[in-house]
Design a protein around this motif. Structure first.
Motif, PDB file in Angstrom:
ATOM      1  N   ARG A  31       0.751  -1.209  -0.103  1.00 59.01           N
ATOM      2  CA  ARG A  31      -0.115  -0.122   0.202  1.00 59.01           C
ATOM      3  C   ARG A  31       0.574   1.515  -0.072  1.00 59.01           C
ATOM      4  O   ARG A  31       0.703   2.225  -0.674  1.00 59.01           O
ATOM      5  CB  ARG A  31      -0.995   0.089   1.076  1.00 59.01           C
ATOM      6  N   GLY A  32       2.018   1.294   0.669  1.00 57.29           N
ATOM      7  CA  GLY A  32       2.971   2.249   0.665  1.00 57.29           C
ATOM      8  C   GLY A  32       3.678   2.527  -0.613  1.00 57.29           C
ATOM      9  O   GLY A  32       3.624   3.592  -1.158  1.00 57.29           O
ATOM     10  N   VAL A  33       3.933   1.571  -1.337  1.00 54.76           N
ATOM     11  CA  VAL A  33       4.385   1.674  -2.524  1.00 54.76           C
ATOM     12  C   VAL A  33       3.491   2.072  -3.554  1.00 54.76           C
ATOM     13  O   VAL A  33       3.954   3.063  -4.355  1.00 54.76           O
ATOM     14  CB  VAL A  33       5.044   0.177  -3.066  1.00 54.76           C
ATOM     15  N   ASP A  34       2.396   1.795  -3.562  1.00 52.15           N
ATOM     16  CA  ASP A  34       1.163   2.085  -4.435  1.00 52.15           C
ATOM     17  C   ASP A  34       0.878   3.718  -4.122  1.00 52.15           C
ATOM     18  O   ASP A  34       0.834   4.553  -4.987  1.00 52.15           O
ATOM     19  CB  ASP A  34      -0.182   1.496  -3.986  1.00 52.15           C
ATOM     20  N   ARG A  35       0.976   4.023  -2.797  1.00 48.77           N
ATOM     21  CA  ARG A  35       0.613   5.390  -2.555  1.00 48.77           C
ATOM     22  C   ARG A  35       1.951   6.408  -3.149  1.00 48.77           C
ATOM     23  O   ARG A  35       1.621   7.536  -3.765  1.00 48.77           O
ATOM     24  CB  ARG A  35       0.574   5.555  -0.951  1.00 48.77           C
ATOM     25  N   TYR A  36       3.009   5.783  -2.916  1.00 44.11           N
ATOM     26  CA  TYR A  36       4.155   6.809  -3.551  1.00 44.11           C
ATOM     27  C   TYR A  36       4.171   6.819  -5.025  1.00 44.11           C
ATOM     28  O   TYR A  36       4.244   7.879  -5.507  1.00 44.11           O
ATOM     29  CB  TYR A  36       5.601   5.986  -3.118  1.00 44.11           C
ATOM     30  N   ARG A  37       4.118   5.662  -5.752  1.00 48.89           N
ATOM     31  CA  ARG A  37       3.865   5.745  -7.232  1.00 48.89           C
ATOM     32  C   ARG A  37       2.755   6.595  -7.566  1.00 48.89           C
ATOM     33  O   ARG A  37       3.012   7.384  -8.741  1.00 48.89           O
ATOM     34  CB  ARG A  37       3.556   4.247  -7.758  1.00 48.89           C
ATOM     35  N   LYS A  38       1.561   6.728  -6.877  1.00 52.08           N
ATOM     36  CA  LYS A  38       0.317   7.481  -7.226  1.00 52.08           C
ATOM     37  C   LYS A  38       0.827   9.073  -7.206  1.00 52.08           C
ATOM     38  O   LYS A  38       0.505  10.027  -7.775  1.00 52.08           O
ATOM     39  CB  LYS A  38      -0.730   7.204  -6.597  1.00 52.08           C
TER      40      LYS A  38
END
Length: 83
Positions: A31-38
């Motif tokens: 979830r953290g990686v997804d948030r960073y990518r977004k």
């Protein structure tokens, strides 16, 4: 502790508990990686905390070099304006 009273039933339960915790932690990482990518996709890198940290680090090396080159304009001229 995991080694306390390891009966077959307790050991299996503890393994399931550890596996569940590992999955939960990996989901949090994802979830953290997804948030960073977004955040990167929808904004400028410099507008993000990691981007600001990178810029500060890069600028700490770049600014002194530019200032040094400004003291010697002949170097800039010989290199066609590049450092």
């Amino acid at each position: 502790m995991l080694t306390d009273s390891l009966t077959p039933g307790n050991e299996e339960e503890r393994i399931r508990s550890v596996e569940t915790e590992m999955r939960w932690e990996m989901e949090g990482v994802n979830r953290g990686v997804d948030r960073y990518r977004k955040a990167i996709a929808t904004s400028n890198l410099g507008d993000t905390d990691p981007g600001q940290k990178m810029l500060v680090e890069i600028m700490s090396y770049l600014v002194p070099s530019v200032e040094k080159a400004q003291d010697h304009p002949e170097v800039l001229h010989l290199n066609s304006g590049t450092l």
